[in-house]
Design an enzyme around this catalytic site. Sequence first.
Site, PDB file in Angstrom:
ATOM      1  N   ASP A 102     -29.124 -28.457  14.142  1.00  0.00           N
ATOM      2  CA  ASP A 102     -29.013 -28.220  12.718  1.00  0.00           C
ATOM      3  C   ASP A 102     -28.992 -26.743  12.597  1.00  0.00           C
ATOM      4  O   ASP A 102     -29.233 -26.079  13.376  1.00  0.00           O
ATOM      5  CB  ASP A 102     -30.431 -28.588  12.109  1.00  0.00           C
ATOM      6  CG  ASP A 102     -30.802 -30.048  12.303  1.00  0.00           C
ATOM      7  OD1 ASP A 102     -29.683 -30.935  12.400  1.00  0.00           O
ATOM      8  OD2 ASP A 102     -31.946 -30.538  12.189  1.00  0.00           O
TER       9      ASP A 102
HETATM   10  N1  URA Z   1     -33.569 -32.874  16.266  1.00  0.00           N
HETATM   11  C1  URA Z   1     -33.356 -32.107  14.771  1.00  0.00           C
HETATM   12  O1  URA Z   1     -34.021 -32.650  13.939  1.00  0.00           O
HETATM   13  N2  URA Z   1     -32.719 -31.029  14.743  1.00  0.00           N
HETATM   14  C2  URA Z   1     -31.867 -30.594  15.858  1.00  0.00           C
HETATM   15  O2  URA Z   1     -31.245 -29.675  15.515  1.00  0.00           O
HETATM   16  C3  URA Z   1     -31.985 -31.477  17.064  1.00  0.00           C
HETATM   17  C4  URA Z   1     -32.785 -32.150  17.307  1.00  0.00           C
END
Ligand code: URA
Length: 230
Positions: A102
Amino acid sequence: MKLDRVIAKHRSLGRGEAHRLIAAGRVLVDGQIITGNQHEVDRFTRVELDAVTVQQPERALYLMMHKPAGVVSATVDAEHRTVLDLIDDPDKQTLHIAGRLDRWSTGLLLLTNDGRWSKLLMDAASKVPKIYVVETAEMISPDAVAAFAHGFHFATENVTTLPAELVLLSACHAQVTLYEGRHHQIKRMFGRVGNLVTALHRESIGKLRLPEELKPGMWRALTIEEWQTV
Ligand code: URA
């Protein structure tokens, strides 16, 4: 693609004629004589016939990056800086991301132009462990450990998450190991146990650990050993 198809296509021949050329030892694959017409070649393979190049190999790229916060795991974005903007390589436009993070997550990100490699790595059936360190807004309940191991049903995709390992490091700090990679998976899992993720960092994918010296925003090519054994 099979070797006979590559030869047949290049010379506008029938497959039978291509078989004869291959069987006669006139075809080299990455410098070696290959006489089996069903030999698999991909776009990263050099193929020669009678010392003439039939297929020029593309450059295969396998990179690791320490993704910094605030940069999107995408190759193009109308609004934000992308991880590709951090890479300085003439062939960077051929890259795709093997397992996104993310925008505000940090840590190990892999990029490649080899779709077979990234597919294998990200396929849940391959069971490649991905280790994350998480900070949360609330204290993590010890009950969450069993809930993560049991799995959560995500109605949007109608899937149940594979067993994940949750190890409490302190009250609001934990290590999570996933064997798959669903959209916002860790945030959604913590949401299901009434908690909020405030920081998320990926430490490793399979045997590949983010090296200490690779600071946020930095990247480097994987060694052959690294990408072959991840
Ligand atoms: N899970 C999440 O919620 N975000 C990420 O970036 C990776 C795994």
